[in-house]
Design a protein around this motif. Structure first.
Motif, short mmCIF file in Angstrom:
data_model
loop_
_atom_site.label_atom_id
_atom_site.label_comp_id
_atom_site.label_asym_id
_atom_site.label_seq_id
_atom_site.Cartn_x
_atom_site.Cartn_y
_atom_site.Cartn_z
N LEU A 268 -64.65 167.02 16.82
CA LEU A 268 -65.64 166.37 17.68
C LEU A 268 -65.17 166.32 19.13
O LEU A 268 -64.01 165.98 19.39
CB LEU A 268 -65.92 164.94 17.20
CG LEU A 268 -67.00 164.71 16.13
CD1 LEU A 268 -67.11 163.22 15.84
CD2 LEU A 268 -68.35 165.26 16.54
N TYR B 39 -68.10 162.27 21.89
CA TYR B 39 -68.65 161.97 20.56
C TYR B 39 -67.64 161.15 19.75
O TYR B 39 -67.99 160.13 19.15
CB TYR B 39 -68.97 163.26 19.81
CG TYR B 39 -70.20 163.99 20.31
CD1 TYR B 39 -71.38 163.98 19.59
CD2 TYR B 39 -70.16 164.70 21.51
CE1 TYR B 39 -72.51 164.65 20.04
CE2 TYR B 39 -71.28 165.38 21.97
CZ TYR B 39 -72.46 165.35 21.23
OH TYR B 39 -73.56 166.00 21.68
N PRO C 154 -74.67 162.30 21.14
CA PRO C 154 -73.93 161.24 20.42
C PRO C 154 -74.86 160.15 19.91
O PRO C 154 -74.66 159.63 18.81
CB PRO C 154 -72.97 160.71 21.50
CG PRO C 154 -72.81 161.82 22.47
CD PRO C 154 -74.13 162.54 22.49
#
Length: 553
Positions: free
Chosen positions: A220, A224, A282
């Motif tokens: 990620l 995020y 996100p």
């Protein structure tokens, strides 16, 4: 003067492009529920200054062991441990399992500092034997720490958490592997479309799910991962499961119509997560994660403990290093008159992961043992769980996964009585594949869980059966742990001298007569299923399979 968390370890250009310092600078709330909402909403996500303060506060409040290494300990030991090595050439501790250290927005000095901190943690936590998530956690915390010592102290507090109800990070292979198994169980229940795709394109779907923590702790992007970590520090481990499930749902949505090579599935998901910004924000990722209706934290904890128990009985210990524990159905040792290897592997992908570690063991075959329900019970008693397969004279194939030993029927004194747990399910394979689970799994609003504090953990893995009846009930999905509107939602399995029944309430999912000659199927309240084959059918073959530990073969 640079604010906390934006110091000599960070590449300013990368950091500014990722997180602008535009949000509020203070946080006054103290109530947990309000903190949850603010974390989910990203209240401090736009301010690296505030995020640094919030991390400091949340980590400071973690209940820890009496003696937990702090910043002063780091100052005392770092010189001795690092020695004359340059930070860039420092080896990683063995417990990180050769995990690549994510750089996020760290500069070269920051990347070296992560290695120094990891080596000092290894020195202070000799009981940590497997923790591949730690490099990502340390790298993230270094963005929001004034110096290495403060980052070290934060990471130590996360590792030293001693609140049994607040699991934070896996620190042994046993805990890590049971978490992977639990994630597989959750995918099986709550991401069935994605699970079906994974089974179709992967030789061993369990190995795909064993990668789930890497999606979060490594692949990620920083903005995020930081959003996930914001909520994780407030709500705990369950958040990680939710976000990983959401990632898999988005992956399936994007890739379902595209061909996937089985050898590349793990890498395809990693690449998708690394480039997730092309697909979802996100905010949308967290929104999807919290829209998934999972069972309670306590129930997931019990499921995790049950998977851990199954691994222990296979010889996996707390000190164990990584090893290959997942096994597919072995083609050379498998023969059935009803299904082939591919179909049995599909079925195996549906069963709880603690039993998917086992190999199929043929207990009863009508072609070998005769068409007798009495003989069926005799062959199956002492085995838990079991798998029932039926082939009709019209070449239809259906069956059921049955969680409980058939000997439980004897408790009803010859009368027909239902038993079993909500892990039971029914399915059909021909003419099309379809699985029907306990109705409560898809509609948890039907019930409210009752207290699980005194629950006994799940049944033993494979074919061994506990002498305590309570130990044979799954605390994760046992009907006795739920306030159901009526009993019709929990009529799982029943057996008498004249018939065998799977699923009840307004009909039966499967009914088989005492001669194993005729049967019928229809909708039932327990599984909310469609007929599994022709509603009235003649039986060509019946098989019952158990679950055998490969170590005992």
């Amino acid at each position: 003067m640079d604010p906390p968390g934006y110091n000599c370890f960070v590449d300013r250009d990368k950091m500014d492009a990722t997180i602008q310092d535009l949000g509020p600078k203070e946080l006054s709330c103290t109530e947990l529920q309000e903190l949850k909402q603010l974390a989910r909403q990203g209240y401090w996500a736009r301010s690296y200054t505030l995020r640094g303060k919030v991390y400091q506060r949340l980590i400071r409040d973690i209940p820890c062991r009496t003696v937990t290494p702090d910043a002063s300990v780091y100052s005392d030991i770092v010189g001795k441990i690092v020695g004359k090595h340059s930070s860039g050439s420092l080896p990683l501790p063995e417990f990180v399992d050769n995990t690549q250290v994510p750089s996020y927005c760290l500069n070269t000095r920051g990347e070296g500092a992560v290695r120094k901190i990891l080596l000092c943690i290894a020195n202070q936590f000799p009981d940590v034997s497997f923790c591949p998530a730690l490099p990502a956690v340390v790298a993230l915390l270094l963005h929001y720490s004034i110096d290495e010592a403060e980052c070290f102290e934060k990471a130590c507090r996360i590792l030293a958490c001693n609140d049994p109800s607040k699991k934070l990070i896996d620190q042994s292979f046993l805990a890590f592997e049971s978490s992977c198994m639990t994630f597989g169980d959750l995918v099986n229940k709550y991401c069935q479309a994605a699970h079906k795709l994974m089974v179709a394109v992967s030789e061993d779907v369990l190995q795909v799910y064993a990668d789930w923590q890497r999606w979060l702790f490594g692949e990620l992007p920083l903005n995020y991962f930081a959003r996930v970590f914001d909520v994780f520090l407030v709500e705990g481990y369950k958040v990680l499961y939710r976000v990983a499930l959401a990632i898999l749902k988005f992956f399936h949505k994007v890739r379902a119509g595209q061909p996937l090579e089985s050898d590349n599935v793990k890498q395809d998901i990693r690449t998708f997560v690394k480039d997730i910004a092309k697909t979802v924000s996100p905010e949308k990722l967290l929104e999807k994660a919290f829209a998934i209706r999972l069972f309670s934290r306590k129930e997931i904890q019990l499921l995790q403990m049950a998977n851990e128990k199954a691994l222990k009985q296979k010889g996996i210990t707390v000190k164990q290093k990584r090893q290959f524990v997942h096994l597919a159905v072995h083609a050379e040792n498998f023969h059935s008159e009803i299904v082939g290897v591919k179909e049995m592997r599909d079925i195996w992908s549906w069963v709880p992961e603690r039993f998917a570690l086992c190999q199929p063991l043929l207990l009863f075959s009508s072609l070998q043992h005769g068409y007798s329900l009495t003989r069926f019970y005799f062959q199956c008693e002492g085995h838990e769980p079991t798998l029932l397969l039926i082939k009709t004279t019209q070449k239809e194939v259906c069956g059921a996964y049955l969680s409980t030993d058939w000997s439980e029927r004897n408790k009803f004194g010859g009368k027909l009585g239902f038993f079993g747990t909500g892990e039971c399910f029914v399915f059909r394979l021909q003419p099309e594949v379809q699985r029907y689970e306990w109705v409560v799994i898809k509609h948890p609003e039907l019930t409210k869980p009752v207290s699980l504090e005194s629950t006994t953990i799940l049944s033993s893995p494979c074919h061994s059966v506990s002498s305590d009846p309570a130990d044979r009930l799954s605390p994760f999905l046992a009907a006795r742990h739920f306030n159901l509107p009526s009993k019709t939602e929990s009529l799982f399995m029943a057996g008498g001298n004249d018939c065998l029944i799977i699923g009840g309430g307004g009909g039966q999912a499967l009914y088989i007569d005492g001669d194993l000659n005729r049967g019928r199927t229809g909708h039932c309240d327990t599984f909310n299923n469609q007929p599994l084959c022709s509603e009235n059918f003649l039986i060509a073959a019946v098989e019952a399979w158990g679950f055998q530990d490969p170590d005992t073969q």
